[in-house]
Design a protein around this motif. Sequence first.
Motif, PDB file in Angstrom:
ATOM      1  N   GLY A  85       0.806  -1.308  -0.054  1.00 25.75           N
ATOM      2  CA  GLY A  85       0.025  -0.025   0.152  1.00 25.75           C
ATOM      3  C   GLY A  85       0.709   1.239   0.161  1.00 25.75           C
ATOM      4  N   GLU A  86       2.069   1.101  -0.372  1.00 27.03           N
ATOM      5  CA  GLU A  86       3.023   2.401  -0.340  1.00 27.03           C
ATOM      6  C   GLU A  86       2.986   2.966  -1.905  1.00 27.03           C
ATOM      7  OE1 GLU A  86       6.225   0.239   0.999  1.00 27.03           O
ATOM      8  OE2 GLU A  86       6.066   0.693   3.074  1.00 27.03           O
ATOM      9  N   ILE A  87       2.769   4.283  -1.960  1.00 28.46           N
ATOM     10  CA  ILE A  87       2.815   4.838  -3.207  1.00 28.46           C
ATOM     11  C   ILE A  87       3.791   6.146  -3.057  1.00 28.46           C
ATOM     12  CG2 ILE A  87       1.122   6.409  -4.541  1.00 28.46           C
ATOM     13  CD1 ILE A  87       0.391   3.538  -4.508  1.00 28.46           C
ATOM     14  N   LYS A  88       4.473   6.266  -4.286  1.00 25.05           N
ATOM     15  CA  LYS A  88       5.166   7.584  -4.383  1.00 25.05           C
ATOM     16  C   LYS A  88       5.121   7.834  -5.825  1.00 25.05           C
ATOM     17  CE  LYS A  88       9.626   4.881  -4.811  1.00 25.05           C
ATOM     18  NZ  LYS A  88      10.974   4.908  -4.193  1.00 25.05           N
ATOM     19  N   GLY A  89       5.603   9.029  -6.348  1.00 24.33           N
ATOM     20  CA  GLY A  89       5.324   9.346  -7.667  1.00 24.33           C
ATOM     21  C   GLY A  89       6.147  11.076  -7.908  1.00 24.33           C
ATOM     22  N   CYS A 240      13.510   6.525  -0.120  1.00 20.09           N
ATOM     23  CA  CYS A 240      15.023   6.970  -0.660  1.00 20.09           C
ATOM     24  C   CYS A 240      16.132   6.793   0.672  1.00 20.09           C
ATOM     25  CB  CYS A 240      14.829   8.350  -1.150  1.00 20.09           C
ATOM     26  SG  CYS A 240      14.510   9.580  -0.062  1.00 20.09           S
ATOM     27  N   SER A 241      17.333   6.969   0.439  1.00 20.49           N
ATOM     28  CA  SER A 241      18.226   7.056   1.447  1.00 20.49           C
ATOM     29  C   SER A 241      19.707   7.836   0.989  1.00 20.49           C
ATOM     30  CB  SER A 241      18.450   5.860   2.208  1.00 20.49           C
ATOM     31  OG  SER A 241      18.896   4.736   1.140  1.00 20.49           O
ATOM     32  N   LYS A 242      20.406   8.143   1.820  1.00 19.43           N
ATOM     33  CA  LYS A 242      21.790   8.565   1.186  1.00 19.43           C
ATOM     34  C   LYS A 242      22.461   7.234   0.425  1.00 19.43           C
ATOM     35  CE  LYS A 242      25.559  11.396   2.571  1.00 19.43           C
ATOM     36  NZ  LYS A 242      26.497  12.292   3.189  1.00 19.43           N
ATOM     37  N   GLU A 243      22.327   6.154   1.289  1.00 16.20           N
ATOM     38  CA  GLU A 243      23.012   5.022   0.645  1.00 16.20           C
ATOM     39  C   GLU A 243      22.541   4.748  -0.741  1.00 16.20           C
ATOM     40  OE1 GLU A 243      23.470   5.411   4.984  1.00 16.20           O
ATOM     41  OE2 GLU A 243      21.316   5.138   3.897  1.00 16.20           O
ATOM     42  N   ARG A 244      21.262   4.866  -0.989  1.00 21.03           N
ATOM     43  CA  ARG A 244      20.762   4.545  -2.314  1.00 21.03           C
ATOM     44  C   ARG A 244      21.610   5.427  -3.393  1.00 21.03           C
ATOM     45  NH1 ARG A 244      14.872   2.398  -3.029  1.00 21.03           N
ATOM     46  NH2 ARG A 244      14.857   0.657  -1.636  1.00 21.03           N
ATOM     47  N   PHE A 245      21.616   6.926  -2.898  1.00 17.96           N
ATOM     48  CA  PHE A 245      21.885   7.824  -3.936  1.00 17.96           C
ATOM     49  C   PHE A 245      23.640   7.421  -3.909  1.00 17.96           C
ATOM     50  CE2 PHE A 245      18.007  10.089  -3.333  1.00 17.96           C
ATOM     51  CZ  PHE A 245      17.955  10.493  -4.575  1.00 17.96           C
ATOM     52  N   ALA A 246      24.356   6.996  -3.011  1.00 19.68           N
ATOM     53  CA  ALA A 246      25.740   6.821  -3.148  1.00 19.68           C
ATOM     54  C   ALA A 246      25.768   5.668  -3.998  1.00 19.68           C
ATOM     55  CB  ALA A 246      26.206   6.516  -1.818  1.00 19.68           C
ATOM     56  N   LYS A 247      25.054   4.652  -4.135  1.00 19.05           N
ATOM     57  CA  LYS A 247      25.254   3.629  -5.212  1.00 19.05           C
ATOM     58  C   LYS A 247      25.008   4.099  -6.600  1.00 19.05           C
ATOM     59  CE  LYS A 247      23.605  -0.204  -2.092  1.00 19.05           C
ATOM     60  NZ  LYS A 247      22.406  -1.201  -1.967  1.00 19.05           N
ATOM     61  N   SER A 248      24.062   5.170  -6.693  1.00  9.75           N
ATOM     62  CA  SER A 248      23.892   5.657  -7.700  1.00  9.75           C
ATOM     63  C   SER A 248      25.015   6.648  -8.545  1.00  9.75           C
ATOM     64  CB  SER A 248      22.681   6.601  -8.043  1.00  9.75           C
ATOM     65  OG  SER A 248      21.317   5.817  -7.648  1.00  9.75           O
ATOM     66  N   ILE A 270      19.037  15.332  -5.295  1.00  9.95           N
ATOM     67  CA  ILE A 270      17.570  15.550  -4.917  1.00  9.95           C
ATOM     68  C   ILE A 270      16.677  14.453  -5.098  1.00  9.95           C
ATOM     69  CG2 ILE A 270      15.481  17.280  -4.975  1.00  9.95           C
ATOM     70  CD1 ILE A 270      17.591  19.262  -5.574  1.00  9.95           C
ATOM     71  N   CYS A 271      15.891  14.052  -4.703  1.00  6.24           N
ATOM     72  CA  CYS A 271      15.177  12.599  -4.826  1.00  6.24           C
ATOM     73  C   CYS A 271      13.799  13.193  -5.694  1.00  6.24           C
ATOM     74  CB  CYS A 271      14.342  12.072  -3.301  1.00  6.24           C
ATOM     75  SG  CYS A 271      13.246  10.680  -3.722  1.00  6.24           S
ATOM     76  N   GLN A 272      13.634  12.742  -6.827  1.00  7.81           N
ATOM     77  CA  GLN A 272      12.492  13.187  -7.509  1.00  7.81           C
ATOM     78  C   GLN A 272      11.107  12.630  -6.773  1.00  7.81           C
ATOM     79  OE1 GLN A 272      13.570  10.541 -10.990  1.00  7.81           O
ATOM     80  NE2 GLN A 272      13.208  12.444 -12.159  1.00  7.81           N
ATOM     81  N   PHE A 273      11.024  11.866  -6.064  1.00  5.94           N
ATOM     82  CA  PHE A 273       9.810  11.453  -5.485  1.00  5.94           C
ATOM     83  C   PHE A 273       9.148  12.312  -4.113  1.00  5.94           C
ATOM     84  CE2 PHE A 273      11.309   7.593  -7.655  1.00  5.94           C
ATOM     85  CZ  PHE A 273      10.113   7.187  -8.347  1.00  5.94           C
ATOM     86  N   CYS A 274      10.193  12.735  -3.225  1.00  8.55           N
ATOM     87  CA  CYS A 274       9.848  13.377  -2.123  1.00  8.55           C
ATOM     88  C   CYS A 274      10.561  14.651  -1.896  1.00  8.55           C
ATOM     89  CB  CYS A 274      10.332  12.458  -0.975  1.00  8.55           C
ATOM     90  SG  CYS A 274      11.811  11.946  -0.418  1.00  8.55           S
TER      91      CYS A 274
END
Length: 294
Positions: A85-89, A240-248, A270-274
């Motif tokens: 039930g989690e939504i983001k966009g 999102c998290s800093k760790e995920r952006f680090a992987k990117s 900057i996260c596109q979703f939040c």
Amino acid sequence: MADYLIKALAYSGQLRIYAVDSTETVREAQKIHDTWSAATAAFGRAITATSLLSQSLLKDDNKMTAKIMGDGPTGTIVVDGTAKGEIKGYLHEPHVHLPLNDRKKIDVKGAVGSNGLLEITKDLGLKTPFTGQVPIISGELGEDFTYYMAKSEQIPSSIGVSVFVNKDNSVKTAGGFMIQVMPGASEEVLKEIEQKIAKLPAISVMMAENYTPEDMIYRICGKENAQILSKININYNCDCSKERFAKSLASISPADLRMMIEEDHGAEAICQFCKKKYFFTEDELKKLLKDIQN
């Protein structure tokens, strides 16, 4: 009150019906992305439809992405949904306000466009995600998601989604329903449900009268014909998290990383979703560069 979705069977299992109140979820999306009226209505309908499909097509930790690529001024609209039930966009252009259409309603079709593609990608935990794609046939989105279900999922369905936007661009109500025809459904039941849908008040009217998802289901098929199966909370949630952006960042070329270090002395993501911001210092970028070169 928290948003939630109800799943039910009707007419002794001949139909499956989903109904959702997505008001708070769409409100949160509107605030995060600062959408204007037409963009809010289009984005909110996409969010509501994705919440319905995610509960129909997913289970466990499965995820899906709905991508609406129309030729209207909002540009591409992307919505992620999970079985939990989690939504983001996000959408390409949030600041879209248009004159009302011929029915004196927000011009969602004008915002989305009537040419383009609706693409649904399902991550079912397999090696390769499944992607289905259909042309946009309406731009109103309810019809487009209905067409996707029939053509790509081979599930005859009827999907209705609605967002009522206040004059200050805030969201008053948002919600919708999805009716699915199960194999072996009788012609009598199909005829009866078609007649009931034809007489159904607009979703915005029902929600203005404080209909719950259960009330919508009962209005669609009659309380005596409905069997409630489950309830799940729906919410706007970005993981999102800093760790995920680090992987990117670690996936870009060493030359680009060196440029960030030598010219910018750091990087901001900057996260596109939040819209949350993550800053990487020069030393953090140097460590990333060292790691990917080893």
